[in-house]
Write an enzyme that holds these catalytic residues in place. Structure first.
Site, PDB file in Angstrom:
ATOM      1  N   LYS A   1       1.660   4.163  -3.834  1.00 24.96           N
ATOM      2  CA  LYS A   1       2.309   3.224  -4.758  1.00 24.96           C
ATOM      3  C   LYS A   1       3.715   3.696  -5.138  1.00 24.96           C
ATOM      4  O   LYS A   1       4.623   2.879  -5.313  1.00 24.96           O
ATOM      5  CB  LYS A   1       1.443   3.040  -6.006  1.00 24.96           C
TER       6      LYS A   1
ATOM      7  N   TYR B   1      -3.345   7.610  -3.605  1.00 26.81           N
ATOM      8  CA  TYR B   1      -3.009   6.307  -4.192  1.00 26.81           C
ATOM      9  C   TYR B   1      -1.678   6.377  -4.925  1.00 26.81           C
ATOM     10  O   TYR B   1      -0.839   5.471  -4.812  1.00 26.81           O
ATOM     11  CB  TYR B   1      -4.131   5.887  -5.146  1.00 26.81           C
TER      12      TYR B   1
ATOM     13  N   ASP C   1      -5.540  -7.607   8.897  1.00 32.09           N
ATOM     14  CA  ASP C   1      -5.439  -6.296   8.255  1.00 32.09           C
ATOM     15  C   ASP C   1      -3.949  -5.954   8.132  1.00 32.09           C
ATOM     16  O   ASP C   1      -3.266  -5.790   9.143  1.00 32.09           O
ATOM     17  CB  ASP C   1      -6.172  -5.261   9.109  1.00 32.09           C
TER      18      ASP C   1
END
Length: 244
Positions: free
Chosen positions: A159, A155, A61
């Site tokens: 990013k 998100y 992970d």
């Protein structure tokens, strides 16, 4: 010396296509990272081997610093003749929803995988790349990180954070012949977009279609090659003209 490339989130979609291109077109021994889908990861490796390439699976992970260090440390100890020249930080998840209803878990888990994952993996290798005086770091970001997307505050933030890190790290390591770039896809036909209304969303795209994972992989493959040596600190959009 075994020259290798590590691709995080390499078992499906864009990650799978990148693994295949790096192995077959650039001849790298590809380290296919994945978190949980053993079947998909094994399938990706089988594709590479069937095409005459080489690779292996590394299950961890990316958001778990100890797992990253343990698995990559063990690999490094077992492969003293191996050197990772290319790192593709592709792992990421989306947990979409309006910010007003976003839970702390939906916020933090998305940032942990994309942004903390970038740190955990890249930081493990960065001193090795600097000593080797060569490297290619390619971060898969998103149109959401470039312009922001409603319903994707988490998100977009994750990013956008990777984009900032890309530009800053590029300046730190350029003198050692290490390039750091980001690739920002738009609508690409993968598992992540299969539930979207493709017919409706295509109307927003000047090229009038979704992109293919292989098209993103072609761009990543170029950035991973020696042909891209004078490109660093860039965010390259690949989105059919929807935003540039």
């Amino acid at each position: 010396m075994m020259k290798s490339a590590l691709v995080t989130g390499g078992s499906r979609g864009i990650g799978r296509a990148v693994c295949q291109k790096l192995a077959i077109e650039l001849g790298y021994h590809v380290l296919i990272n994945y978190k949980g889908n053993d079947a998909a990861a094994t399938e990706t490796l089988a594709y590479i081997q069937a095409a005459g390439g080489s690779g292996e699976l590394l299950k961890f992970d990316v958001s778990n610093a100890k797992e990253v260090t343990d698995v990559l440390g063990t690999w490094s100890e077992q492969n003293t003749d191996g050197i990772v020249e290319v790192i593709v930080n592709n792992a990421g998840i989306a947990k979409d929803g309006l910010f007003m209803w976003m839970t702390p878990e939906d916020w933090s888990s998305v940032l942990q995988i994309s942004l903390q994952g970038f740190y955990n993996v890249t930081n493990f290798f960065i001193q090795k790349l600097l000593r080797n005086r060569y490297g290619r770091i390619i971060n898969i970001v998103s149109i959401s990180g470039v312009k922001g997307t409603a319903g994707q505050v988490n998100y977009s933030a994750a990013k956008a954070g990777v984009i900032g890190a890309t530009k800053a790290l590029a300046q730190e390591v350029a003198k050692r012949n290490i390039t750091v770039n980001a690739v920002a896809p738009g609508f690409i036909r993968t598992d992540m977009t299969q539930d979207m209304d493709e017919k409706e969303l295509t109307k927003m795209v000047p090229l009038n279609r979704f992109g293919e994972a292989e098209e993103v992989a072609d761009l990543v493959c170029f950035l991973a090659s020696k042909k891209s040596g004078y490109i660093t600190g860039e965010v390259i959009n690949i989105n059919g003209g929807i935003y540039s």
